[in-house]
Motif scaffolding. Structure first.
Motif, PDB file in Angstrom:
ATOM      1  N   LEU A 158       0.767  -1.229  -0.104  1.00 19.37           N
ATOM      2  CA  LEU A 158      -0.088  -0.087   0.054  1.00 19.37           C
ATOM      3  C   LEU A 158       0.782   1.443  -0.060  1.00 19.37           C
ATOM      4  O   LEU A 158       1.740   1.455   0.796  1.00 19.37           O
ATOM      5  CB  LEU A 158      -0.870  -0.007   1.244  1.00 19.37           C
ATOM      6  N   ILE A 159       0.291   2.114  -0.680  1.00 17.69           N
ATOM      7  CA  ILE A 159       1.427   3.335  -1.106  1.00 17.69           C
ATOM      8  C   ILE A 159       1.494   4.248   0.047  1.00 17.69           C
ATOM      9  O   ILE A 159       2.418   4.974   0.327  1.00 17.69           O
ATOM     10  CB  ILE A 159       0.444   4.239  -2.086  1.00 17.69           C
ATOM     11  N   GLU A 160       0.662   4.201   1.067  1.00 18.43           N
ATOM     12  CA  GLU A 160       0.752   5.137   2.367  1.00 18.43           C
ATOM     13  C   GLU A 160       2.114   4.814   3.378  1.00 18.43           C
ATOM     14  O   GLU A 160       2.493   5.439   3.866  1.00 18.43           O
ATOM     15  CB  GLU A 160      -0.528   5.100   3.121  1.00 18.43           C
ATOM     16  N   TYR A 161       2.252   3.356   3.288  1.00 17.26           N
ATOM     17  CA  TYR A 161       3.502   2.903   4.076  1.00 17.26           C
ATOM     18  C   TYR A 161       4.790   3.788   3.703  1.00 17.26           C
ATOM     19  O   TYR A 161       5.725   3.715   4.350  1.00 17.26           O
ATOM     20  CB  TYR A 161       3.860   1.308   3.842  1.00 17.26           C
ATOM     21  N   PHE A 168       4.525  13.791  11.336  1.00 11.97           N
ATOM     22  CA  PHE A 168       3.248  14.727  11.556  1.00 11.97           C
ATOM     23  C   PHE A 168       2.175  14.489  10.531  1.00 11.97           C
ATOM     24  O   PHE A 168       1.114  14.444  11.021  1.00 11.97           O
ATOM     25  CB  PHE A 168       3.773  16.069  11.537  1.00 11.97           C
ATOM     26  N   LEU A 169       2.534  14.348   9.309  1.00 10.05           N
ATOM     27  CA  LEU A 169       1.725  14.222   8.479  1.00 10.05           C
ATOM     28  C   LEU A 169       0.653  12.836   8.682  1.00 10.05           C
ATOM     29  O   LEU A 169      -0.513  12.945   8.251  1.00 10.05           O
ATOM     30  CB  LEU A 169       2.215  14.001   6.833  1.00 10.05           C
ATOM     31  N   ILE A 170       1.121  11.878   9.146  1.00  8.91           N
ATOM     32  CA  ILE A 170       0.665  10.524   9.261  1.00  8.91           C
ATOM     33  C   ILE A 170      -0.180  10.462  10.410  1.00  8.91           C
ATOM     34  O   ILE A 170      -0.925   9.609  10.649  1.00  8.91           O
ATOM     35  CB  ILE A 170       1.440   9.391   9.208  1.00  8.91           C
ATOM     36  N   GLN A 171      -0.149  11.630  11.343  1.00 10.44           N
ATOM     37  CA  GLN A 171      -0.903  11.478  12.734  1.00 10.44           C
ATOM     38  C   GLN A 171      -2.516  11.750  12.512  1.00 10.44           C
ATOM     39  O   GLN A 171      -3.254  10.916  13.373  1.00 10.44           O
ATOM     40  CB  GLN A 171      -0.381  12.528  13.514  1.00 10.44           C
ATOM     41  N   ILE A 172      -2.831  11.767  11.435  1.00  9.79           N
ATOM     42  CA  ILE A 172      -4.264  11.879  11.024  1.00  9.79           C
ATOM     43  C   ILE A 172      -4.841  10.502  10.911  1.00  9.79           C
ATOM     44  O   ILE A 172      -6.259  10.347  10.942  1.00  9.79           O
ATOM     45  CB  ILE A 172      -4.408  12.818   9.584  1.00  9.79           C
ATOM     46  N   ALA A 173      -3.951   9.497  11.037  1.00 15.18           N
ATOM     47  CA  ALA A 173      -4.398   7.959  10.762  1.00 15.18           C
ATOM     48  C   ALA A 173      -5.107   7.725  12.093  1.00 15.18           C
ATOM     49  O   ALA A 173      -5.997   6.730  12.172  1.00 15.18           O
ATOM     50  CB  ALA A 173      -3.117   7.130  10.537  1.00 15.18           C
ATOM     51  N   GLU A 174      -4.847   8.468  13.313  1.00 17.49           N
ATOM     52  CA  GLU A 174      -5.627   8.231  14.359  1.00 17.49           C
ATOM     53  C   GLU A 174      -7.115   8.465  14.200  1.00 17.49           C
ATOM     54  O   GLU A 174      -8.102   7.940  14.644  1.00 17.49           O
ATOM     55  CB  GLU A 174      -5.064   9.354  15.400  1.00 17.49           C
ATOM     56  N   CYS A 175      -7.671   9.422  13.201  1.00 17.84           N
ATOM     57  CA  CYS A 175      -8.795   9.675  12.980  1.00 17.84           C
ATOM     58  C   CYS A 175      -9.601   8.764  11.790  1.00 17.84           C
ATOM     59  O   CYS A 175     -10.702   8.365  11.673  1.00 17.84           O
ATOM     60  CB  CYS A 175      -8.964  11.203  12.657  1.00 17.84           C
ATOM     61  N   PHE A 176      -8.635   8.686  10.652  1.00 18.25           N
ATOM     62  CA  PHE A 176      -9.089   8.132   9.714  1.00 18.25           C
ATOM     63  C   PHE A 176      -8.617   6.719   8.919  1.00 18.25           C
ATOM     64  O   PHE A 176      -8.902   6.153   8.105  1.00 18.25           O
ATOM     65  CB  PHE A 176      -9.425   9.056   8.325  1.00 18.25           C
ATOM     66  N   SER A 180      -6.331   7.130   4.897  1.00 17.72           N
ATOM     67  CA  SER A 180      -6.430   8.332   4.562  1.00 17.72           C
ATOM     68  C   SER A 180      -5.350   9.202   3.947  1.00 17.72           C
ATOM     69  O   SER A 180      -5.282  10.127   3.125  1.00 17.72           O
ATOM     70  CB  SER A 180      -6.921   9.267   5.700  1.00 17.72           C
ATOM     71  N   ILE A 181      -3.989   8.665   4.146  1.00  9.62           N
ATOM     72  CA  ILE A 181      -2.766   9.018   3.783  1.00  9.62           C
ATOM     73  C   ILE A 181      -2.516   8.665   2.351  1.00  9.62           C
ATOM     74  O   ILE A 181      -2.188   9.271   1.465  1.00  9.62           O
ATOM     75  CB  ILE A 181      -1.563   8.532   4.698  1.00  9.62           C
ATOM     76  N   GLY A 182      -2.988   7.445   1.904  1.00  8.36           N
ATOM     77  CA  GLY A 182      -3.072   7.103   0.741  1.00  8.36           C
ATOM     78  C   GLY A 182      -4.240   7.689  -0.080  1.00  8.36           C
ATOM     79  O   GLY A 182      -3.856   7.871  -1.545  1.00  8.36           O
TER      80      GLY A 182
END
Length: 511
Positions: A158-161, A168-176, A180-182
């Motif tokens: 998966l491209i998000e890895y 900092f960018l990937i902290q949003i994974a807590e929510c979505f 969400s990064i992908g």
């Protein structure tokens, strides 16, 4: 935008290869933000759908074949009784087959995108709505359908890895969630592809360069404005979330020790004759250790644990002498039904607890369609009492002296649903037991580390990786890698963790 067949073929091969270099281990993460664009250009500009299908497959194969190049390092397979030529052919076959399987999802994506673009019932077939729809479609296919067990799902690439170090960018994974990064990456690539199409569709008229489709420029401006908003929101939110979740040591911090035995594969997948070597190795590593929880990797005790009273006695004795809980990989079961399991002995409760692996590796732990496949393919899944492991029953987190441990074994870590379920069931720390000694390549270990970073953020739980030959690691709930071992070495890794009971939005509502 016109390209001949060799040029398109070359573009797909090169861009797919370059995208694979964004993978953990190469760490050229920025390539993920641009190298999908050539694929989207070809999908949107091909005159016939069969062209889009062929080029999408070529792109996907180039991407997966290099990303998963460590699969070829199954060779040598002498421990399974294969000679060198057979070992090379089998390893190449496995590498190619998995790459082809994962490439088919690119084909599915291309077909649906082309169909929706021309479908009369689709009001979102152009502009920003079309980009958003296609990005959602990407997430649906690669993050959800690709993990289906019935399809032998292997959502490893998966491209998000690629972004696991952009903390900092990937902290949003807590929510979505990690998807969400992908989603962000795919949106950026779609808008960038629109820009490239517009740039190459410019012609010289009366001494001026004029776009053949000036209306497309509006979509590009709106697209980049949307990207700026989404990425800015993710970064500023991420900085805030990282600050409040960063691990702080206190009197609530607990010490944990991971024992990295670096045992040969013939020991961890061997018979009773190997258990003495395993016990000797781990007994040596346990000296001078005062941690409250000791963690030993997958398959470290290669016996049918329920039936081996000598190994049970050894584990009890070690735990009582150390006054520490011990979690170890082993095998559980009876009556020709063996599971890949983790066992815990707690001196305080004076009893054993089990976790049995739920998601098995096709051909590695069980053989699909075994009644029609040749015997040599069944050797990979062979175990102490038969051919293949059985799927474990669902179990609740295991209570240890330092918290409730949600345990996952080996590649269960790549399935967010499994880890998320443990958090909802009360786990306040996550432990992964692995044995990656199947592969003579360190790239797989670095990729495995990236999965753990995302699982930590999604669930806001510290993650402990105990890997037989590395990389063992401690990752706090902010996704920061606090410590990690040197691969292919024997030793111990000791660190402190803070178990966390917070239930994140993703843990509760993720899909």
């Amino acid at each position: 935008m016109s390209m001949n067949l060799p040029a398109k073929l070359f573009l797909m091969l090169v861009s797919g290869f370059l995208l694979s270099l964004s993978a953990p281990g190469y760490n050229l993460w920025f390539l993920a933000w641009i190298c999908l664009s050539p694929l989207f250009i070809i999908i949107n500009t091909s005159k016939k759908i069969n062209e889009a299908v062929i080029y999408s497959f070529i792109f996907g194969f180039a991407y997966n074949f290099w990303y998963l190049h460590w699969l070829f390092s199954l060779h040598p397979l002498s421990w399974l009784g294969f000679n060198k030529p057979s070992s090379i052919l089998i390893s190449l076959f496995v590498h190619t087959a998995v790459s082809v399987l994962n490439s088919l999802y690119f084909v599915i994506f291309a077909i649906i995108v082309r169909y929706l673009k021309k479908a009369p019932f689709n009001p979102y077939n152009e502009g920003i709505p079309n980009i958003m729809l296609n990005s959602f479609l990407w997430v649906l296919i690669f993050n959800k359908i690709q993990e289906w067990e019935i399809l032998f799902g292997f959502p490893w690439t998966l491209i998000e890895y690629s972004q696991y170090k952009n903390i900092f960018l990937i902290q949003i994974a807590e929510c979505f969630g990690s998807l969400s990064i992908g989603f962000l990456i795919v949106i950026f690539n779609f808008v960038f592809s629109e820009l490239l199409i517009w740039m190459f569709n410019i012609e010289r008229i009366a001494g001026r360069y004029v776009s053949r489709d000036p209306g497309q420029l509006e979509t590009i401006f709106k697209g980049f404005a949307l990207i700026i908003v989404l990425i800015s929101f993710s970064l500023f939110t991420g900085i805030f979330l990282y600050g409040i979740n960063k691990q702080h040591f206190s009197n609530l911090s607990q010490s944990v020790c991971v024992l990295q035995g670096n045992l040969p594969l013939k020991v961890t997948r061997g018979g009773k004759q190997d258990i003495s070597f395993a016990k000797k190795t781990y007994s040596g590593l346990l000296s001078n250790n005062n941690a409250k929880l000791l963690v030993i990797p997958e398959g470290a005790l290669p016996v049918v644990f329920d039936q081996d009273v000598n190994v049970q006695y050894w584990l009890k004795t070690v735990a009582k002498n150390k006054q520490a809980d011990i979690i170890s990989g082993s095998y559980c079961g009876e009556n020709e039904k063996l599971t890949n399991c983790a066992v815990l002995f707690s001196p305080q409760k004076n009893k054993f607890f089990h976790y049995e692996k739920e998601r098995l590796v096709p051909f590695g732990e069980y053989t699909p369609f075994s009644w029609i496949l040749p015997q040599f393919l069944k050797r990979f899944a062979s175990n102490l009492i038969g051919e293949g492991f059985s799927k474990g029953r669902e179990t609740l987190p295991i209570k240890t002296s330092i918290g409730n441990a949600g345990i996952n074994i080996c590649f269960e870590l790549i399935f967010p649903r499994i880890v998320r379920k443990h958090s909802l069931e009360g786990a306040n720390l996550l432990i992964n037991l692995s044995d990656l000694s199947w592969f003579n390549n360190d790239r797989i270990k670095q990729q495995f580390l990236a999965f753990a970073v995302f699982r930590a953020i999604e669930n806001r739980r510290p993650v402990i990786i105990a890997a037989n030959n590395g990389i063992s690691a401690f990752i706090d709930q902010s996704g920061k890698i606090n410590s990690q071992s040197i691969p292919n070495t024997q030793g111990v890794l000791i660190d402190w963790i803070n178990p966390n009971n917070k239930i994140t939005f993703y843990s509760k509502y993720g899909w």
